[in-house]
Scaffold this active site. Structure first.
Site, PDB file in Angstrom:
ATOM      1  N   HIS A  84      57.691  42.778  46.359  1.00  0.00           N
ATOM      2  CA  HIS A  84      56.996  43.467  47.177  1.00  0.00           C
ATOM      3  C   HIS A  84      56.288  42.484  48.284  1.00  0.00           C
ATOM      4  CE1 HIS A  84      54.844  46.553  44.038  1.00  0.00           C
ATOM      5  NE2 HIS A  84      56.210  46.556  44.336  1.00  0.00           N
ATOM      6  N   TYR A 222      44.590  47.829  45.695  1.00  0.00           N
ATOM      7  CA  TYR A 222      43.166  47.201  45.070  1.00  0.00           C
ATOM      8  C   TYR A 222      42.024  47.816  45.742  1.00  0.00           C
ATOM      9  CZ  TYR A 222      45.674  42.970  43.366  1.00  0.00           C
ATOM     10  OH  TYR A 222      46.500  42.342  42.548  1.00  0.00           O
ATOM     11  N   PRO A 316      42.067  38.444  35.848  1.00  0.00           N
ATOM     12  CA  PRO A 316      43.430  38.815  36.465  1.00  0.00           C
ATOM     13  C   PRO A 316      43.350  39.372  37.996  1.00  0.00           C
ATOM     14  CG  PRO A 316      42.192  40.293  35.109  1.00  0.00           C
ATOM     15  CD  PRO A 316      41.379  39.084  34.847  1.00  0.00           C
ATOM     16  N   LYS A 320      46.748  35.027  38.951  1.00  0.00           N
ATOM     17  CA  LYS A 320      47.279  33.919  39.123  1.00  0.00           C
ATOM     18  C   LYS A 320      47.601  33.277  37.629  1.00  0.00           C
ATOM     19  CE  LYS A 320      47.105  33.153  42.976  1.00  0.00           C
ATOM     20  NZ  LYS A 320      48.312  34.098  42.908  1.00  0.00           N
ATOM     21  N   TYR A 408      47.751  34.568  47.408  1.00  0.00           N
ATOM     22  CA  TYR A 408      48.436  35.684  46.570  1.00  0.00           C
ATOM     23  C   TYR A 408      49.866  35.311  46.441  1.00  0.00           C
ATOM     24  CZ  TYR A 408      48.650  40.204  44.559  1.00  0.00           C
ATOM     25  OH  TYR A 408      48.848  41.239  43.343  1.00  0.00           O
TER      26      TYR A 408
END
Length: 421
Positions: A84, A222, A316, A320, A408
């Protein structure tokens, strides 16, 4: 198809590194040590089927992907995983994509379930790795203080455990590594007076859903919503992994399938595509996950070293947890290889400090993402406006977007070891 039983092997009475826990941290550490010529033994309290089926994380940072490849455990990941290049943020019925490669110099992430990573590492370990014993429940640890300290030394570090088929046994070690999670025994071997614990508990949980439904999106979404947070993720082109913010203590039975799908559609709605809906399918698993940030310091006490969830837990939201465990054991393997090759304990002595610097950055990122995207029951309209303002800044500021993307996709772990064979 049943898992074939491993060929019985004798339980060693001594090893250089005793590893407690066959999660990603313990299995990867065993692989790295085995490849460096350092003998080790892995003890896991559960059976093989259990550890290969428990649902956990699914996002691998660039560094985690690189480590798995270098350890020879990346073949199926590269074949079946989903690379991704970004994520989508949805807020205030708007949508904005964060493009990772353009913001990080080419870094990306891989969608590959932790269950699959564990299967790969277990198969590799049983085929040609160090001894791995399932159904071996550790009862206690002793002698982990510095055995070079003659004022306190009482013997070699020892793991006492009970194997389901072979009964009670002991394993002496030069070093013991606790990779046995938050509820494991390793952390408690550090004297209470020397442990410092830092914790934050969040006033909400996640309802996690696994559904046999093709994801109706190319990348993770998100969503900040007045109804609560939502995350649309995936495990494969045919399996969706979905999350909803729910009150702490929620019973999954309160959420029948239709309610789950309707709520996901409502929270993920965007004016950019008014007719957009999730692809629905049978929900095959659902559970409620409490949200918590937690760190214990130090991560080393004498000959005992902690890694992964035995030392730290993150909410979550930032993806990580698994990646921090990988970073821990990469740093630790490098230190143990230095000790093995040169006799120096320089890197071992710095292990806790080295890992904690990265741990606290990941804790901060996970905390910030959680606070940014969730609807706190105690929030006022003022605080909601602050959240939307920050999301808008990420959407319109390259610097803010790059900060998110760099965290990220993963901060650097450590330079390659000069001591590797």
């Amino acid at each position: 198809m049943p898992i074939p039983a491993p060929i019985p092997v004798p339980v060693p009475v001594h090893t250089t590194v005793g590893i407690i826990g066959a999660g990603p941290a313990g299995l990867l550490l065993a692989r790295l040590l085995h490849d460096a010529g350092i003998d080790c033994v892995v003890l896991e309290s559960r059976d093989r089927a259990y550890i290969e089926q428990r649902q956990r994380a699914g996002i691998l940072e660039q560094s985690t992907v690189d480590v798995l490849r270098s350890a020879g455990a990346g073949e199926r990941m590269d074949r079946e995983g989903l690379p991704h290049d970004g994520i989508e943020l949805r807020y205030d019925r708007r949508s904005h994509r964060i493009d990772f490669p353009s913001l990080t110099g080419g870094r990306r992430v891989m969608v590959y379930a932790q269950t699959e990573m564990v299967k790969d590492l277990v198969a590799q370990q049983l085929a040609d790795g160090a001894p791995l014993f399932f159904d071996a429940e550790v009862a206690g640890i002793e002698g982990v203080h510095d055995v070079n300290d003659t004022a306190t030394a009482t013997g070699a570090p020892t793991i006492h455990f009970h194997h389901r088929d072979r009964g009670p046994a002991t394993l002496t070690c030069d070093y013991i590594v606790g990779c046995d999670g938050f509820h494991g025994v390793a952390r408690n071997a550090v004297p209470a007076g020397l442990r410092r614990t830092y914790e934050r508990t969040y006033p909400y949980s996640w309802l996690g859903v696994l559904a046999q439904a093709p994801p109706a999106y190319d990348e993770l979404i998100y969503a900040h919503s007045s109804r609560g947070f939502a995350l649309a993720s995936m495990r494969s082109p045919t399996v969706s992994r979905l999350y909803l913010q729910v009150p702490g203590g929620t019973d999954p039975a309160e959420w029948p399938d239709a309610r789950i799908w309707d709520e996901l559609d409502a929270r993920l709605a965007t004016d950019a595509d008014p007719g957009w809906k999730l692809e629905r399918g049978p929900v095959v698993a659902k559970s409620v996950l409490p949200m918590r940030s937690w760190v214990v310091e130090p991560m080393r006490y004498g000959r005992l070293l902690l890694a992964g969830d035995a030392a730290h837990i993150v909410p979550p939201t930032g993806a990580k947890g698994l990646n921090l465990a990988v970073a821990d054991v990469v740093v630790l393997a490098r230190a143990l290889v230095q000790r093995h090759v040169t006799g120096s304990t320089e890197l071992l002595d710095a292990y806790s400090e080295t890992c904690l610097r990265r741990v606290w950055r990941a804790e901060h990122f996970s905390y910030a993402m959680t606070e940014l995207l969730h609807t706190d029951p105690a929030h006022s309209a003022f605080e909601t406006k602050l959240q939307l303002s920050q999301l808008d800044r990420i959407a319109h500021s390259r610097h803010a977007a790059a900060e998110l993307a760099e965290n990220y996709t993963g901060l650097p772990i450590a330079p390659p070891s000069p001591y590797a064979s």
